[in-house]
Design an enzyme around this catalytic site. Structure first.
Site, PDB file in Angstrom:
ATOM      1  N   GLY A 186       0.734   1.959  -4.207  1.00 16.36           N
ATOM      2  CA  GLY A 186      -0.414   1.788  -2.820  1.00 16.36           C
ATOM      3  C   GLY A 186      -1.779   1.030  -3.786  1.00 16.36           C
ATOM      4  O   GLY A 186      -2.784   1.363  -4.503  1.00 16.36           O
ATOM      5  N   SER A 209       1.050  -1.449  -0.214  1.00 19.16           N
ATOM      6  CA  SER A 209       0.144   0.243   0.032  1.00 19.16           C
ATOM      7  C   SER A 209       1.012   1.030   0.076  1.00 19.16           C
ATOM      8  O   SER A 209       0.203   2.357  -0.668  1.00 19.16           O
ATOM      9  CB  SER A 209      -1.007   0.123   1.673  1.00 19.16           C
ATOM     10  OG  SER A 209      -0.401   0.125   2.466  1.00 19.16           O
ATOM     11  N   CYS A 210       2.677   0.729   0.141  1.00 19.82           N
ATOM     12  CA  CYS A 210       3.193   2.017   0.105  1.00 19.82           C
ATOM     13  C   CYS A 210       3.190   2.828  -1.216  1.00 19.82           C
ATOM     14  O   CYS A 210       2.625   1.620  -2.430  1.00 19.82           O
ATOM     15  CB  CYS A 210       4.611   1.567   0.573  1.00 19.82           C
ATOM     16  SG  CYS A 210       4.298   0.858   1.876  1.00 19.82           S
ATOM     17  N   VAL A 211       3.922   3.811  -1.433  1.00 16.44           N
ATOM     18  CA  VAL A 211       3.567   4.473  -2.816  1.00 16.44           C
ATOM     19  C   VAL A 211       5.263   5.082  -3.059  1.00 16.44           C
ATOM     20  O   VAL A 211       5.701   5.447  -2.407  1.00 16.44           O
ATOM     21  CB  VAL A 211       2.651   6.000  -3.354  1.00 16.44           C
ATOM     22  CG1 VAL A 211       3.114   6.276  -4.157  1.00 16.44           C
ATOM     23  CG2 VAL A 211       1.550   5.439  -3.343  1.00 16.44           C
TER      24      VAL A 211
END
Lengths: 163, 209
Positions: A95, A29-31
């Site tokens: 994401g 979910s990190c970008v």
């Protein structure tokens, strides 16, 4: 010149110049936001964990954990390294919503909120997004080649692609 | 607040170990009912892992794992995540279904619906066992969601939990359990990631702060 490879872990930001490579492994979910100045051949990569530092008024938080404060800091650091803001182009990756839940519960929207905050921050800074690979439900690893500005994206199922 | 395993004294570690012990005891009983054979447990490991080191502890950010996530709500809220190595997941499926193990690494992502159901149920059993152990110790009441399954790189799998815990700049409880019958040995990692306001509540109830 010797090529160095720098790992950019969660909530970290790094700025380097050609011919180095910046990489982040296992983005969920990190970008990962990669910004490149092709003239100065200076690039920066940030591994964003949460959308906005404004949500957190208490406690000690590093600015590079958040999309809004982190990207702004990275652009400043790149200018300090000789890059020009008007030459900068951005690519964003990550994401994802990792766990397949039947409805969009809060824990499943963090990825898309991260992406939205990155897009908004870059727009405010006047930096164009020229490529992106966001959303979905797969983890990604990215490798940012500062000789060319090319960003390779690796997933476990689909192999490697270049954006 | 920021706490690591070095901050825990030996009594506190014993309390956590005892929780893990009860948890994996429950899990062994439940698994042996599901598998129809006796399951033993070893003394489990308990660690408080800083989130930045989580991927490393679980084998590196890019290692492919099977994860089952359970959302916890009630007196405290957060996530419980079961992380299994691929071969461990295959072993469990083999033990339940009595199948031959899929031998090709290319088959990694081709679990059948039944296989996934077995893994989700395993997450449910392991998670439920630990949750009831924690409830026994703390007196805090919680309910759990159905398990959600995900097969991907460990770094990516953990990101949801890290994002949640990152709001406090914190740590996760890691319970490492080893379960085995006469022939097979399964090692599972179970992570408890309390939500922002729940960290202190759990630690307070356990008498840590």
């Amino acid at each position: 010149m010797k090529q160095n490879r720098h790992s950019v872990d969660i909530a970290m930001m790094k700025v380097a110049r050609a011919p180095d490579i910046l990489y982040s492994l296992g983005l969920g979910s990190c970008v990962g936001v990669a910004i490149y100045d092709p003239v100065a051949r200076v690039g920066g990569l940030i591994h964003v964990l949460l959308p906005s530092f404004k949500e957190f008024t208490q406690g000690v938080h590093s600015r590079t954990k958040f999309a809004d404060s982190g990207i702004a800091d990275m652009v400043e650091a790149m200018i300090g390294a000789g890059a020009k803001k008007y030459n900068m182009k951005a690519k964003i990756v990550g994401g994802a919503a990792m766990f397949a839940t039947e409805n969009n519960q809060v824990h499943n929207t963090i990825g898309s909120r991260n992406v939205a905050s990155c897009v908004e921050t870059l727009k405010k800074l006047g930096i164009e997004i020229i490529a992106q690979d966001v959303g979905g439900n797969k983890g990604r690893s990215i490798f940012f080649d500062l000789s060319t500005g090319v960003l390779s994206v690796r997933t476990i199922e689909k192999g490697e692609k270049v954006i | 607040m920021n706490i690591g395993s070095e901050n825990l004294d030996s009594i506190q570690q014993d309390v956590l170990k005892e929780i893990a012990n009860i948890g994996s005891g429950h899990a062994a009983t439940a698994l042996s009912a599901m598998l129809g054979c006796p399951i033993e447990q070893s003394v489990p490991n308990v660690l408080l892992v800083p989130l930045s080191e989580m991927s490393t502890v679980l084998g590196g950010a890019e290692k492919v794992v099977v994860a089952g996530m359970i959302k916890i709500d009630g007196d405290f809220s957060g996530y419980l995540i079961m992380v299994l190595d691929f071969d461990q997941a295959e072993k469990i499926i083999g033990m339940v279904c009595g199948d031959e193990k899929p031998d090709s690494k290319l088959e990694l992502y081709k679990f059948s619906a039944l296989d996934k159901s077995v893994l989700a149920e395993t997450a449910n059993i392991l998670g439920g066992s630990y949750l009831s152990a924690i409830a026994e110790f703390t007196g805090l009441r919680v309910s759990s969601s159905v398990p959600y399954l995900c097969i991907d790189m460990v770094g990516a799998v953990m990101s949801v939990a890290v994002a949640e815990a990152g709001k406090t700049g914190d740590f996760a409880f890691l319970f490492q359990s080893e379960l085995f019958n006469e022939t097979e040995r399964i090692i599972g990692n179970l992570l408890l990631i309390p939500e922002e306001k729940s960290c202190d509540k759990i630690l307070k109830t356990l008498g840590f702060i």
